[in-house]
Scaffold this motif. Structure first.
Motif, PDB file in Angstrom:
ATOM      1  N   PHE A   1       0.853  -1.189   0.000  1.00 28.02           N
ATOM      2  CA  PHE A   1       0.000   0.000   0.000  1.00 28.02           C
ATOM      3  C   PHE A   1       0.889   1.240   0.000  1.00 28.02           C
ATOM      4  CE2 PHE A   1      -3.156  -2.945   1.920  1.00 28.02           C
ATOM      5  CZ  PHE A   1      -4.233  -2.674   1.078  1.00 28.02           C
ATOM      6  N   HIS A   2       0.296   2.375  -0.324  1.00 25.37           N
ATOM      7  CA  HIS A   2       1.041   3.625  -0.364  1.00 25.37           C
ATOM      8  C   HIS A   2       1.553   4.039   1.010  1.00 25.37           C
ATOM      9  CE1 HIS A   2      -1.545   4.533  -4.146  1.00 25.37           C
ATOM     10  NE2 HIS A   2      -0.521   3.754  -4.427  1.00 25.37           N
ATOM     11  N   ASN A   3       0.994   3.488   2.094  1.00 17.71           N
ATOM     12  CA  ASN A   3       1.479   3.784   3.448  1.00 17.71           C
ATOM     13  C   ASN A   3       2.577   2.827   3.893  1.00 17.71           C
ATOM     14  OD1 ASN A   3       0.088   1.433   3.958  1.00 17.71           O
ATOM     15  ND2 ASN A   3      -1.409   2.343   5.357  1.00 17.71           N
ATOM     16  N   GLY A   4       2.991   1.938   3.000  1.00 17.75           N
ATOM     17  CA  GLY A   4       4.073   1.005   3.297  1.00 17.75           C
ATOM     18  C   GLY A   4       3.628  -0.341   3.807  1.00 17.75           C
ATOM     19  N   ASP A   5       2.354  -0.512   4.169  1.00 18.59           N
ATOM     20  CA  ASP A   5       1.851  -1.796   4.661  1.00 18.59           C
ATOM     21  C   ASP A   5       1.756  -2.800   3.510  1.00 18.59           C
ATOM     22  OD1 ASP A   5       1.626  -0.630   7.119  1.00 18.59           O
ATOM     23  OD2 ASP A   5      -0.559  -0.385   7.027  1.00 18.59           O
ATOM     24  N   THR A   6       1.888  -4.069   3.849  1.00 24.61           N
ATOM     25  CA  THR A   6       1.779  -5.147   2.862  1.00 24.61           C
ATOM     26  C   THR A   6       0.332  -5.619   2.766  1.00 24.61           C
ATOM     27  OG1 THR A   6       4.041  -5.883   3.305  1.00 24.61           O
ATOM     28  CG2 THR A   6       2.573  -7.458   2.223  1.00 24.61           C
ATOM     29  N   LEU A   7      -0.144  -5.761   1.561  1.00 26.28           N
ATOM     30  CA  LEU A   7      -1.511  -6.239   1.326  1.00 26.28           C
ATOM     31  C   LEU A   7      -1.696  -7.652   1.858  1.00 26.28           C
ATOM     32  CD1 LEU A   7      -4.300  -6.060  -0.285  1.00 26.28           C
ATOM     33  CD2 LEU A   7      -3.056  -7.193  -2.145  1.00 26.28           C
TER      34      LEU A   7
ATOM     35  N   ALA B   1      -6.884  -9.867   4.887  1.00 30.35           N
ATOM     36  CA  ALA B   1      -7.720  -9.105   5.814  1.00 30.35           C
ATOM     37  C   ALA B   1      -8.116  -7.762   5.202  1.00 30.35           C
ATOM     38  CB  ALA B   1      -6.981  -8.884   7.133  1.00 30.35           C
ATOM     39  N   ASP B   2      -7.215  -7.149   4.433  1.00 26.21           N
ATOM     40  CA  ASP B   2      -7.533  -5.896   3.754  1.00 26.21           C
ATOM     41  C   ASP B   2      -8.598  -6.106   2.694  1.00 26.21           C
ATOM     42  OD1 ASP B   2      -5.415  -4.364   5.095  1.00 26.21           O
ATOM     43  OD2 ASP B   2      -4.048  -5.581   3.885  1.00 26.21           O
ATOM     44  N   VAL B   3      -8.493  -7.207   1.980  1.00 27.61           N
ATOM     45  CA  VAL B   3      -9.478  -7.517   0.941  1.00 27.61           C
ATOM     46  C   VAL B   3     -10.849  -7.737   1.561  1.00 27.61           C
ATOM     47  CG1 VAL B   3     -10.138  -9.152  -0.865  1.00 27.61           C
ATOM     48  CG2 VAL B   3      -7.737  -8.480  -0.613  1.00 27.61           C
ATOM     49  N   LYS B   4     -10.897  -8.512   2.646  1.00 27.83           N
ATOM     50  CA  LYS B   4     -12.180  -8.777   3.299  1.00 27.83           C
ATOM     51  C   LYS B   4     -12.826  -7.487   3.783  1.00 27.83           C
ATOM     52  CE  LYS B   4     -14.393 -11.224   7.114  1.00 27.83           C
ATOM     53  NZ  LYS B   4     -14.268 -12.248   8.186  1.00 27.83           N
ATOM     54  N   ALA B   5     -12.069  -6.646   4.472  1.00 27.87           N
ATOM     55  CA  ALA B   5     -12.632  -5.400   5.005  1.00 27.87           C
ATOM     56  C   ALA B   5     -13.089  -4.479   3.878  1.00 27.87           C
ATOM     57  CB  ALA B   5     -11.593  -4.696   5.875  1.00 27.87           C
ATOM     58  N   SER B   6     -12.326  -4.429   2.792  1.00 29.56           N
ATOM     59  CA  SER B   6     -12.676  -3.557   1.670  1.00 29.56           C
ATOM     60  C   SER B   6     -13.948  -4.029   0.980  1.00 29.56           C
ATOM     61  CB  SER B   6     -11.527  -3.511   0.658  1.00 29.56           C
ATOM     62  OG  SER B   6     -10.365  -2.949   1.241  1.00 29.56           O
ATOM     63  N   LEU B   7     -14.062  -5.335   0.758  1.00 29.52           N
ATOM     64  CA  LEU B   7     -15.260  -5.861   0.098  1.00 29.52           C
ATOM     65  C   LEU B   7     -16.492  -5.724   0.992  1.00 29.52           C
ATOM     66  CD1 LEU B   7     -13.903  -9.044  -1.727  1.00 29.52           C
ATOM     67  CD2 LEU B   7     -14.320  -6.764  -2.660  1.00 29.52           C
TER      68      LEU B   7
ATOM     69  N   THR C   1     -11.248   8.139   5.657  1.00 25.28           N
ATOM     70  CA  THR C   1     -10.291   8.748   6.580  1.00 25.28           C
ATOM     71  C   THR C   1      -8.988   9.070   5.868  1.00 25.28           C
ATOM     72  OG1 THR C   1      -9.497   6.562   7.271  1.00 25.28           O
ATOM     73  CG2 THR C   1     -11.285   7.558   8.561  1.00 25.28           C
ATOM     74  N   GLU C   2      -8.624   8.260   4.870  1.00 22.67           N
ATOM     75  CA  GLU C   2      -7.432   8.492   4.058  1.00 22.67           C
ATOM     76  C   GLU C   2      -7.654   7.879   2.677  1.00 22.67           C
ATOM     77  OE1 GLU C   2      -3.327   7.997   5.918  1.00 22.67           O
ATOM     78  OE2 GLU C   2      -4.585   6.731   7.217  1.00 22.67           O
ATOM     79  N   VAL C   3      -6.919   8.385   1.695  1.00 19.72           N
ATOM     80  CA  VAL C   3      -6.940   7.802   0.351  1.00 19.72           C
ATOM     81  C   VAL C   3      -5.634   7.036   0.176  1.00 19.72           C
ATOM     82  CG1 VAL C   3      -7.048   8.254  -2.123  1.00 19.72           C
ATOM     83  CG2 VAL C   3      -8.373   9.674  -0.538  1.00 19.72           C
ATOM     84  N   VAL C   4      -5.700   5.733   0.355  1.00 14.56           N
ATOM     85  CA  VAL C   4      -4.515   4.872   0.289  1.00 14.56           C
ATOM     86  C   VAL C   4      -4.843   3.643  -0.544  1.00 14.56           C
ATOM     87  CG1 VAL C   4      -2.852   3.491   1.599  1.00 14.56           C
ATOM     88  CG2 VAL C   4      -3.699   5.646   2.543  1.00 14.56           C
ATOM     89  N   GLY C   5      -4.124   3.468  -1.636  1.00 20.09           N
ATOM     90  CA  GLY C   5      -4.327   2.307  -2.495  1.00 20.09           C
ATOM     91  C   GLY C   5      -3.035   1.557  -2.729  1.00 20.09           C
TER      92      GLY C   5
ATOM     93  N   PRO D   1      -6.381  -0.401   2.884  1.00 18.85           N
ATOM     94  CA  PRO D   1      -6.027  -1.032   4.165  1.00 18.85           C
ATOM     95  C   PRO D   1      -7.261  -1.280   5.028  1.00 18.85           C
ATOM     96  CG  PRO D   1      -4.484   0.728   3.669  1.00 18.85           C
ATOM     97  CD  PRO D   1      -5.584   0.820   2.643  1.00 18.85           C
ATOM     98  N   ALA D   2      -7.272  -2.384   5.724  1.00 16.68           N
ATOM     99  CA  ALA D   2      -8.428  -2.760   6.544  1.00 16.68           C
ATOM    100  C   ALA D   2      -8.771  -1.675   7.558  1.00 16.68           C
ATOM    101  CB  ALA D   2      -8.156  -4.082   7.259  1.00 16.68           C
ATOM    102  N   ALA D   3      -7.755  -1.055   8.141  1.00 18.51           N
ATOM    103  CA  ALA D   3      -8.015  -0.033   9.161  1.00 18.51           C
ATOM    104  C   ALA D   3      -8.804   1.140   8.581  1.00 18.51           C
ATOM    105  CB  ALA D   3      -6.692   0.464   9.747  1.00 18.51           C
ATOM    106  N   ILE D   4      -8.521   1.519   7.329  1.00 19.45           N
ATOM    107  CA  ILE D   4      -9.244   2.619   6.689  1.00 19.45           C
ATOM    108  C   ILE D   4     -10.657   2.179   6.329  1.00 19.45           C
ATOM    109  CG2 ILE D   4      -9.322   4.126   4.668  1.00 19.45           C
ATOM    110  CD1 ILE D   4      -6.266   4.130   4.688  1.00 19.45           C
ATOM    111  N   ALA D   5     -10.790   0.977   5.772  1.00 16.64           N
ATOM    112  CA  ALA D   5     -12.114   0.476   5.393  1.00 16.64           C
ATOM    113  C   ALA D   5     -13.033   0.380   6.605  1.00 16.64           C
ATOM    114  CB  ALA D   5     -11.975  -0.887   4.714  1.00 16.64           C
ATOM    115  N   GLU D   6     -12.506  -0.098   7.711  1.00 10.12           N
ATOM    116  CA  GLU D   6     -13.325  -0.287   8.909  1.00 10.12           C
ATOM    117  C   GLU D   6     -13.659   1.040   9.589  1.00 10.12           C
ATOM    118  OE1 GLU D   6     -10.798  -2.956  10.945  1.00 10.12           O
ATOM    119  OE2 GLU D   6     -11.459  -4.732   9.802  1.00 10.12           O
TER     120      GLU D   6
END
Length: 536
Positions: free
Chosen positions: A116-122, A125-131, A199-203, A185-190
């Motif tokens: 992700f643009h914030n440095g986190d690895t996909l 859990a990110d996919v589940k939260a986003s969907l 809360t942020e635009v991170v892809g 990121p899951a934290a943003i989606a949730e």
């Protein structure tokens, strides 16, 4: 973007168009002409200035079908799947997708190491939260209404379970760039529970979001740690290359200002160019005018339940007498931006077919007269309703009415304000005919308008045959089998005259000649700038 209906404003607002390119004063049909300035190796660096036609409605792509968001956020975000150059769904963040249990279970394996643009690895859990967020806030999220669970057995595996079989249409649903199921990121989606508010635009895309000055510009910068696919570039999928340091999308509502800015060098690429400018721009050796697809189908809709158009032979007469070449020509200023094609799927779609074309007989006045006689038509007026302020609808209606006269059909144009037009379109006592438009790249996309409820249950089309085909399409996981079903659906549409094909129209994008588009992405769909570079 995958299927957009419109009330036909101008050439057709918010739509895209095909694979022809106007360059250096000439038009070559049937293939794209690549820019003569293309170098052997892409040039790295520089700022690309893009002129857009309207402001961004939000920064939350998951929550809207509004334009021009795909033009901008398609470079920032990615999904499990995206659109390939044939407008079929292809893997993006997914490494693979496999259906089991007759389509009730889909297993997606993710590409490892995506950042992700914030440095986190996909992770899964990110996919589940986003969907989960998209199915709640997204206009197209209702397509997952039979989803029963999303499981994440490990960091790179996502398992989606459905109560009913879900075919390959799932991949298109997830990859559509109209209202994309983007992954964040899951934290943003949730944390972003309100539609339209992130809360942020991170892809994970090749460019990262920097800032948006409302009604002024959106700025993106190259994501230096982007993890690309290793397969060949393929429109919105495949290997994506970010050659530019930054992209600035300027909000320029007036088309004359955008064109003047392109000619002066202020803008490198501009969207939504009036097609009447194509020849003049093509004659400028420093500019390229790019014909953009997929083709927008103009079509006629009927009251199928009450009145004269409920009679099949009346509809068959109209289908026979219409000459789409004449109709499409009145929709554009430049005839090169109109096309006759017998398919109800865009010419650029993998589903485009000539199935049922024996029933597609443009301008057959004698056949139309036979159908009118079989219907015992006595000359009563049949109305075609238009919006008073919509110049395109009015031009189409006049052309259709003139063609109808050749067969002795009395079409009467009735004009309304927008609110009345919308209300009367749903009223069985008021509606006979209206025109619409959109691009359709998958058979299942037609179901929303032909399931007996659109524009209202009192006028909409439905049949046992088409419902059975739609059900099989929804459950089918094999592309070749779906294509065969798409052909069957098209023939059924023509036999029952669910609608009438009025021809296709196309859009225009323009750029500086120094802007090199090695994969011809500007000729297809929403603005996709992957691989583009500046030659000087």
């Amino acid at each position: 973007m995958l299927r957009r209906r419109t009330v036909l404003v101008g050439v057709v607002g918010g739509l895209a168009a095909t694979s022809l390119h106007l360059e250096a004063g000439h038009l070559e049909a049937g293939r794209l002409v690549r820019t003569a300035l293309a170098a052997d190796e892409p040039v790295q660096g520089g700022t690309l200035n893009v002129g857009l036609h309207i402001p961004l409605p939000t920064l939350d792509w998951q929550s809207t079908v509004g334009h021009p968001l795909p033009h901008v956020m398609g470079h920032v975000y990615e999904g499990l799947f995206g659109l390939g150059s044939d407008l079929n769904a292809e893997p993006e963040l997914a490494a693979s997708a496999e259906a089991s249990d007759g389509g009730r279970t889909w297993t997606f394996e993710l590409r490892p190491g995506v950042l992700f643009h914030n440095g986190d690895t996909l992770t899964s859990a990110d996919v589940k939260a986003s969907l989960e967020r998209w199915r709640t806030v997204g206009p197209k999220g209702s397509g997952l209404n039979t989803l029963t669970s999303i499981e994440t057995p490990d960091d790179l595996t996502v398992v989606m379970s459905f109560s009913e079989p879900m075919g390959r249409y799932l991949l298109l649903l997830l990859g559509s760039d109209e209202n994309k199921a983007v992954i964040m990121p899951a934290a943003i989606a949730e944390a972003s529970t309100t539609p339209g508010q992130l809360t942020e635009v991170v892809g994970t895309g090749p460019y990262r979001f920097v800032e948006y000055k409302e009604d002024q510009y959106a700025r993106l910068a190259r994501f230096e740690d982007y993890v690309a696919r290793d397969d060949a570039p393929n429109y919105q999928t495949g290997k994506k290359i970010a050659n530019l340091d930054e992209i600035i999308f300027w909000i320029v509502p007036e088309s004359t200002t955008r064109v003047a800015g392109l000619e002066s060098g202020e803008y490198d690429v501009i969207a939504e160019v009036p097609d009447g400018e194509a020849t003049r721009l093509a004659e400028n050796p420093d500019l390229d005018a790019v014909k953009n697809g997929p083709g927008v189908l103009l079509y006629m809709m009927f009251n199928h339940k009450v009145g004269p158009t409920a009679e099949l032979n009346i509809r068959k007469a109209i289908q026979s007498l219409i000459d789409p070449a004449e109709i499409a020509a009145v929709a554009v200023s430049n005839p090169d931006f109109a096309l006759t094609n017998p398919s109800i799927y865009a010419p650029e779609s993998a589903y485009n077919t000539d199935a049922g074309s024996d029933l597609y007989t443009p301008g057959d006045v004698e056949k139309a007269k036979e159908y009118l006689a079989a219907a015992n038509y006595d000359g009563e007026p049949i109305t075609i309703q238009v919006i008073a302020t919509n110049s395109l609808q009015n031009r189409l209606a006049v052309a259709i009415a003139e063609q109808a006269k050749r067969a002795g059909l009395n079409l009467e144009i009735v004009s309304y304000d927008l609110a009345t037009w919308v209300a009367n379109r749903r009223d069985p006592a008021k509606l006979n005919i209206y025109t619409s438009g959109g691009y359709w790249v998958d058979p299942s996309l037609w179901h929303a308008e032909f399931n007996g409820t659109f524009p209202s249950p009192d006028v909409g089309f439905i049949s046992d045959r088409t419902e059975e085909i739609f059900a099989r399409l929804a459950a089918e996981t094999d592309f070749d089998a779906r294509k065969a079903l798409g052909e069957e659906l098209q023939r059924a549409f023509y036999e029952q005259v669910a609608m009438v094909n009025l021809g296709y129209v196309y859009r225009l994008v323009a750029k500086q000649g120094r802007v090199v588009d090695p994969y011809d992405n500007l000729a297809l769909g929403n603005m996709t700038l992957h691989g583009i570079y500046l030659a000087d």
